[in-house]
Design a protein around this motif. Sequence first.
Motif, PDB file in Angstrom:
ATOM      1  N   SER A   1       0.825  -1.206   0.000  1.00 14.25           N
ATOM      2  CA  SER A   1       0.000   0.000   0.000  1.00 14.25           C
ATOM      3  C   SER A   1       0.857   1.254   0.000  1.00 14.25           C
ATOM      4  O   SER A   1       0.590   2.211  -0.751  1.00 14.25           O
ATOM      5  CB  SER A   1      -0.924  -0.011   1.225  1.00 14.25           C
ATOM      6  OG  SER A   1      -1.611   1.214   1.352  1.00 14.25           O
ATOM      7  N   ARG A   2       1.898   1.266   0.821  1.00  8.49           N
ATOM      8  CA  ARG A   2       2.758   2.443   0.907  1.00  8.49           C
ATOM      9  C   ARG A   2       3.507   2.669  -0.403  1.00  8.49           C
ATOM     10  O   ARG A   2       3.651   3.806  -0.869  1.00  8.49           O
ATOM     11  CB  ARG A   2       3.750   2.280   2.067  1.00  8.49           C
ATOM     12  CG  ARG A   2       4.701   3.457   2.242  1.00  8.49           C
ATOM     13  CD  ARG A   2       3.947   4.755   2.440  1.00  8.49           C
ATOM     14  NE  ARG A   2       4.853   5.904   2.514  1.00  8.49           N
ATOM     15  CZ  ARG A   2       4.476   7.154   2.276  1.00  8.49           C
ATOM     16  NH1 ARG A   2       3.216   7.424   1.941  1.00  8.49           N
ATOM     17  NH2 ARG A   2       5.352   8.135   2.350  1.00  8.49           N
TER      18      ARG A   2
ATOM     19  N   ARG B   1       1.318   4.301  -2.921  1.00  7.87           N
ATOM     20  CA  ARG B   1       1.153   5.730  -2.664  1.00  7.87           C
ATOM     21  C   ARG B   1       2.402   6.498  -3.078  1.00  7.87           C
ATOM     22  O   ARG B   1       2.316   7.609  -3.600  1.00  7.87           O
ATOM     23  CB  ARG B   1       0.838   5.971  -1.188  1.00  7.87           C
ATOM     24  CG  ARG B   1      -0.531   5.479  -0.778  1.00  7.87           C
ATOM     25  CD  ARG B   1      -1.162   6.317   0.315  1.00  7.87           C
ATOM     26  NE  ARG B   1      -0.432   6.188   1.573  1.00  7.87           N
ATOM     27  CZ  ARG B   1      -0.072   7.212   2.338  1.00  7.87           C
ATOM     28  NH1 ARG B   1      -0.326   8.454   1.953  1.00  7.87           N
ATOM     29  NH2 ARG B   1       0.556   7.002   3.474  1.00  7.87           N
TER      30      ARG B   1
END
Length: 345
Positions: free
Chosen positions: A103-104, A107
């Motif tokens: 997820s990071r 982003r």
Amino acid sequence: MNAVNEVRQLLSGLDPAQGIQPADDERRARDLARILASDQSLRAARQAGSRRRLVWGVAAAAVLMVAAGGVAVETLREPQPAYAATPALLTYRQSANAEPAGSRLRRLAAVAAAQPALDRPAGTVEHLESANWFLNSSISGGRATSAVVPQEWRSWRSDDGAGRMVKKELPPTFRSDADRREWQRRGSRVDSSQETRDFAAGGFYSRFQGAVPTDVAELRGWLTAGASAHEAPVQYLEDVAELAGVRLLNPAQRAAVLRLLADLPGITATGTVTDRAGRVGEAFSITSSAHGLPAQYTVIVDPHSGALLGYEEMLTTTAGKLNVTIPAVISYRSYLVAEYAPMPR
């Protein structure tokens, strides 16, 4: 890279950087001086009774070199004389509610994609600089002799794949005078050396030719062009680290690289870290035995641009025949400059 693969087999028994803004000459000199001062740092540490390791390197066997990368999370005790010096361990700050790595990274890919492209003046080419460390080990009669070799890398590449590469190896640093004498006895160099190579169109770094794809699936195939798909996820992370050192990527290409990393099975968020050039980044790691010895492979990413700042490998449980103390950082690459500049004459 064929030699690297051969060594890795023996050991079983070693750009998204476009977001880095062009540095002024004074800052470049300061960065390189700080990072590549391995010899002086080690001598000063010994005189002060330091218990930290301050020499950068890559492990190898039988005068073979392994280029990989890794990180550790705490300071090691001073090694006994029988062991080679290895880099001081970086310190990672992990939040209790850290975002999952995938997820990071996605982003961060969005951050990268939103960056403006670097201005490209007429007559300029891709120009990259990095600082690297290689721990070369010669093993004979069951005894390992090691020398730390800092390296400066500079390259220029035009759109048609022509270019120039300048690789400078600085004088090796040894754990002991006995290692130096043994190194010289075996005919290995103890002074600095520099290699400059010019390449015709299509000749510079033939593995990564043409435009870097911006689609993840296409990028995965491009990285393994001419070979079978990788069997281990960590091999794609290694590809990304290699790519960061030789190609200047636009924002869309850099974002694709980060999305590829986000999809790798087993990738974890290692934490926030200040890298060896004094820059704050976010680290992502894969632990794997794909090359024989269990190791942790880590990339450090600039959270503001998605640029790759560094790459390391740390042996985690065993060193095999290598004379290092576990855990041990056995390779490091620091990406310092990624910009457009004139081709040197």
